[in-house]
Write a protein that holds these residues in place. Structure first.
Motif, PDB file in Angstrom:
ATOM      1  N   TRP A  63      10.768   7.352  21.870  1.00 33.51           N
ATOM      2  CA  TRP A  63       9.568   7.854  21.330  1.00 33.51           C
ATOM      3  C   TRP A  63       8.398   6.594  20.772  1.00 33.51           C
ATOM      4  N   PHE A  64       8.630   5.472  21.539  1.00 35.29           N
ATOM      5  CA  PHE A  64       7.936   3.971  22.383  1.00 35.29           C
ATOM      6  C   PHE A  64       6.649   5.521  22.662  1.00 35.29           C
ATOM      7  N   TYR A  65       7.253   5.735  23.860  1.00 32.25           N
ATOM      8  CA  TYR A  65       5.870   6.677  24.530  1.00 32.25           C
ATOM      9  C   TYR A  65       5.237   7.506  24.113  1.00 32.25           C
ATOM     10  N   ILE A  66       5.280   8.217  23.068  1.00 35.23           N
ATOM     11  CA  ILE A  66       5.014   9.449  22.501  1.00 35.23           C
ATOM     12  C   ILE A  66       4.022   8.389  21.402  1.00 35.23           C
ATOM     13  N   TYR A  67       4.163   7.357  20.711  1.00 34.29           N
ATOM     14  CA  TYR A  67       3.293   6.700  19.890  1.00 34.29           C
ATOM     15  C   TYR A  67       2.412   6.503  21.064  1.00 34.29           C
ATOM     16  N   PHE A  68       2.459   5.899  21.871  1.00 32.22           N
ATOM     17  CA  PHE A  68       1.616   5.317  22.507  1.00 32.22           C
ATOM     18  C   PHE A  68       0.305   5.778  23.265  1.00 32.22           C
ATOM     19  N   VAL A  69       1.134   7.568  23.287  1.00 31.60           N
ATOM     20  CA  VAL A  69       0.135   8.498  23.972  1.00 31.60           C
ATOM     21  C   VAL A  69      -1.036   8.903  22.541  1.00 31.60           C
ATOM     22  N   LEU A  70      -0.487   9.094  21.320  1.00 35.26           N
ATOM     23  CA  LEU A  70      -1.040   9.627  20.387  1.00 35.26           C
ATOM     24  C   LEU A  70      -2.443   8.567  19.702  1.00 35.26           C
ATOM     25  N   CYS A  71      -2.087   6.953  20.305  1.00 36.46           N
ATOM     26  CA  CYS A  71      -2.366   6.085  19.988  1.00 36.46           C
ATOM     27  C   CYS A  71      -3.870   5.807  20.696  1.00 36.46           C
ATOM     28  N   VAL A  72      -3.329   5.889  22.457  1.00 34.78           N
ATOM     29  CA  VAL A  72      -5.041   6.161  23.273  1.00 34.78           C
ATOM     30  C   VAL A  72      -5.469   7.289  22.687  1.00 34.78           C
ATOM     31  N   ALA A  73      -4.913   8.620  22.548  1.00 38.02           N
ATOM     32  CA  ALA A  73      -5.574  10.210  22.211  1.00 38.02           C
ATOM     33  C   ALA A  73      -6.812   9.061  21.364  1.00 38.02           C
ATOM     34  N   ILE A  74      -6.178   8.712  20.319  1.00 42.67           N
ATOM     35  CA  ILE A  74      -7.319   8.972  19.115  1.00 42.67           C
ATOM     36  C   ILE A  74      -8.098   8.023  19.103  1.00 42.67           C
ATOM     37  N   PHE A  75      -7.663   6.651  19.909  1.00 42.25           N
ATOM     38  CA  PHE A  75      -8.951   5.868  20.702  1.00 42.25           C
ATOM     39  C   PHE A  75      -9.689   6.686  21.009  1.00 42.25           C
ATOM     40  N   TYR A  76      -9.303   7.089  22.012  1.00 41.66           N
ATOM     41  CA  TYR A  76     -11.081   7.916  23.261  1.00 41.66           C
ATOM     42  C   TYR A  76     -11.388   9.225  22.839  1.00 41.66           C
ATOM     43  N   ALA A  77     -10.791   9.815  21.331  1.00 38.75           N
ATOM     44  CA  ALA A  77     -11.104  10.900  20.878  1.00 38.75           C
ATOM     45  C   ALA A  77     -12.618  10.153  20.189  1.00 38.75           C
ATOM     46  N   PHE A  78     -12.450   8.941  19.243  1.00 39.50           N
ATOM     47  CA  PHE A  78     -13.261   8.259  18.496  1.00 39.50           C
ATOM     48  C   PHE A  78     -14.581   8.186  19.661  1.00 39.50           C
ATOM     49  N   TRP A  79     -13.898   7.707  20.368  1.00 41.16           N
ATOM     50  CA  TRP A  79     -15.506   6.690  21.559  1.00 41.16           C
ATOM     51  C   TRP A  79     -16.446   7.945  22.013  1.00 41.16           C
ATOM     52  N   SER A  80     -15.247   8.783  22.136  1.00 40.17           N
ATOM     53  CA  SER A  80     -15.828  10.655  23.312  1.00 40.17           C
ATOM     54  C   SER A  80     -16.468  10.971  21.604  1.00 40.17           C
ATOM     55  N   TRP A  81     -16.885  10.682  21.073  1.00 43.77           N
ATOM     56  CA  TRP A  81     -18.068  11.398  19.625  1.00 43.77           C
ATOM     57  C   TRP A  81     -18.771  10.577  19.233  1.00 43.77           C
ATOM     58  N   TYR A  82     -18.415   9.224  18.901  1.00 40.78           N
ATOM     59  CA  TYR A  82     -19.122   8.156  18.509  1.00 40.78           C
ATOM     60  C   TYR A  82     -20.262   7.627  19.797  1.00 40.78           C
ATOM     61  N   SER A  83     -19.710   7.720  20.946  1.00 42.61           N
ATOM     62  CA  SER A  83     -20.852   6.657  22.179  1.00 42.61           C
ATOM     63  C   SER A  83     -19.858   6.976  23.307  1.00 42.61           C
ATOM     64  N   PRO A  84     -20.533   8.531  24.073  1.00 43.47           N
ATOM     65  CA  PRO A  84     -19.718   9.138  24.720  1.00 43.47           C
ATOM     66  C   PRO A  84     -20.565   7.937  25.956  1.00 43.47           C
ATOM     67  N   HIS A  85     -20.288   8.272  27.006  1.00 46.84           N
ATOM     68  CA  HIS A  85     -19.884   7.434  28.754  1.00 46.84           C
ATOM     69  C   HIS A  85     -19.762   7.895  29.571  1.00 46.84           C
ATOM     70  N   PRO A  86     -20.248   8.459  30.421  1.00 45.07           N
ATOM     71  CA  PRO A  86     -19.990   9.025  31.400  1.00 45.07           C
ATOM     72  C   PRO A  86     -18.755   8.238  32.420  1.00 45.07           C
ATOM     73  N   TRP A  87     -18.451   7.139  32.528  1.00 48.84           N
ATOM     74  CA  TRP A  87     -16.737   6.433  32.738  1.00 48.84           C
ATOM     75  C   TRP A  87     -15.823   6.264  31.684  1.00 48.84           C
ATOM     76  N   GLN A  88     -16.309   7.299  30.636  1.00 44.08           N
ATOM     77  CA  GLN A  88     -15.217   7.456  29.610  1.00 44.08           C
ATOM     78  C   GLN A  88     -13.587   7.004  30.046  1.00 44.08           C
ATOM     79  N   ARG A  89     -13.329   8.206  31.128  1.00 46.30           N
ATOM     80  CA  ARG A  89     -12.494   8.985  31.573  1.00 46.30           C
ATOM     81  C   ARG A  89     -12.120   7.477  31.725  1.00 46.30           C
ATOM     82  N   TRP A  90     -12.543   6.933  33.081  1.00 44.72           N
ATOM     83  CA  TRP A  90     -12.056   5.488  33.989  1.00 44.72           C
ATOM     84  C   TRP A  90     -11.684   4.616  33.293  1.00 44.72           C
ATOM     85  N   SER A  91     -12.895   4.059  32.056  1.00 42.11           N
ATOM     86  CA  SER A  91     -12.547   2.922  31.488  1.00 42.11           C
ATOM     87  C   SER A  91     -11.843   3.217  30.221  1.00 42.11           C
ATOM     88  N   ILE A  92     -11.414   4.201  29.485  1.00 41.18           N
ATOM     89  CA  ILE A  92     -10.641   4.258  28.423  1.00 41.18           C
ATOM     90  C   ILE A  92      -9.510   4.566  28.691  1.00 41.18           C
TER      91      ILE A  92
END
Length: 419
Positions: A63-92
């Motif tokens: 359950w923690f693994y799933i929770y961690f993935v969800l939190c990361v996915a939400i954070f990544y989706a926000f920054w991909s929309w708010y301020s796209p960056h060419p290195w965002q896959r690596w930096s996030i």
């Protein structure tokens, strides 16, 4: 250094810290219990601990693994929309993968610590003749540790590989960013060295220092609750006597004492290291001029410049004497400190062999985490010197005043080479 790899660094790191804190608080105040809705409840109070590799694939962990993935996915989706960056896959995303691997290895260490108790109590029974066993039972107990060690080792190898690539991507981002602005940076002293060597050194130091720092924080978070549970075996501390939370207080006081001692002893080292970088740069620059101009890098000039290098290094070596005396004296004392505080409880026969190993290991993990500054001080000093040099690049691009040495060099360069 950061804007090349991370989107809007100040806002990014602030939001990452706030989001991480919110995710952690939600986990402890309801998120962990939320797993029961999906058939993955937390361990029942009073339930015997799971020993061995099975703990890492138990329902609470899944359950923690799933929770961690969800939190990361939400954070990544926000920054991909708010301020796209060419290195965002690596930096996030890859940053999140590295954090997960570090967390996983810390949990392997916690699982090994849980294995220590019953196994070494079992060994104590065999040694004293009060317990009976078979060879198969003995080797089965060792197999529990072997599986944990094997999984932890392989995850650590994979993480080291991923971190190396992640760091090189960061160096690539810095290199590309500085090269794009080369026309504005070329007049700064040692510009070529700063782009090639300093970005390399910065990335290498961040690889070692960053991973160690994150692991120290996660180890501290994971082992503090373990140590709080184990201190039920401790009746009192030497000299001080009985106090609340004796192991935690002893660990914090001991590490605070060591860290402050080393910081005071090493107070002058960052400035001395930076001065070394300056005299090295001046000597190297003169030699570079000598490659193209016969009237440069003459013996008298190079002798004077190298004398400055020699003077600064000898001064640095002198200051490292008392710094190393303080650091190594403390580290040697640290080897027996846990036994010192466990002395009264051992003499009173309140600790078994298994509990002794668990407490010593957990105490070592906690103090090791708290001693991050102490053990990494030399590396931090080197990072500070490299950071100061690269910072001059950013000051130029942002229109800030250059450091004095770069201003002097720029003025001299303009007088000697107007083009």
């Amino acid at each position: 250094m950061f804007v090349s790899f991370f989107p809007q660094p100040k806002l990014f790191f602030s939001s990452a810290a706030i989001w991480s804190l919110a995710a952690i608080l939600f986990w402890f105040f309801g998120g962990e219990q939320l797993g029961a809705v999906f058939g993955m409840p937390p361990a029942a109070p009073g339930a015997p601990p799971i020993i061995g590799i099975a703990i890492l694939v138990s329902k609470p962990f899944l359950w923690f693994y799933i929770y961690f993935v969800l939190c990361v996915a939400i954070f990544y989706a926000f920054w991909s929309w708010y301020s796209p960056h060419p290195w965002q896959r690596w930096s996030i995303l890859m940053t999140a993968v590295i954090l997960f691997f570090i967390y996983f290895n810390v949990q392997v260490s916690v699982a090994v610590n849980a294995w220590y108790g019953p196994f070494f109590d079992y060994v104590q029974g065999l040694m004293s003749g009060t317990g009976k066993s078979t060879n198969a039972e003995f080797y089965t107990g060792l197999a529990d540790f072997s599986w944990l060690a094997l999984v932890g080792m392989n995850v650590q190898v994979v993480n080291a590989f991923v971190v190396s690539h992640w760091i090189f991507r960061w160096r690539t981002a810095m290199n590309n960013y500085f090269i794009e602005n080369w026309s504005r940076l070329r007049h700064i002293e040692g510009a070529s060295q700063r782009i090639q060597e300093d970005t390399m050194r910065f990335s290498q130091i961040m690889e070692d220092l960053g991973s160690s720092f994150v692991q120290s924080i996660m180890t501290l978070i994971a082992f503090l609750p373990v140590m709080i549970q184990l201190q039920a075996h401790i009746s009192e501390l030497p000299i001080i006597g009985a106090i609340p939370q004796p192991l935690v207080v002893a660990a914090l006081a001991w590490c605070l004492f060591g860290t402050i001692s080393v910081m005071i002893a090493g107070m002058k080292l960052p400035g001395l290291q930076f001065r070394n970088q300056r005299v090295e740069a001046a000597y190297r620059k003169e030699l570079v001029y000598g490659e193209d101009h016969a009237d440069r890098a003459q013996p008298a000039t190079t002798a004077e410049l190298f004398a400055n290098v020699r003077h600064n290094y000898f001064r640095l070596y002198f200051h490292y004497i008392y710094f190393n005396v303080v650091r190594y004296t403390y580290l040697q004392a640290d080897n027996i400190f846990s036994l010192l505080i466990l002395g009264p409880s051992l003499v009173a026969h309140k600790i078994t062999f298994g509990a002794l190993n668990q407490i010593s290991n957990a105490f070592g993990k906690v103090t090791g985490s708290l001693q991050f500054l102490l053990t990494s001080w030399s590396t931090i000093v080197e990072l500070q010197s490299v950071h100061k040099r690269l910072r001059a690049f950013e000051a130029t691009l942002q229109g800030e005043p250059l450091p004095d040495i770069d201003q002097r060099y720029l003025a001299r360069q303009g007088a000697e080479d107007p083009a």
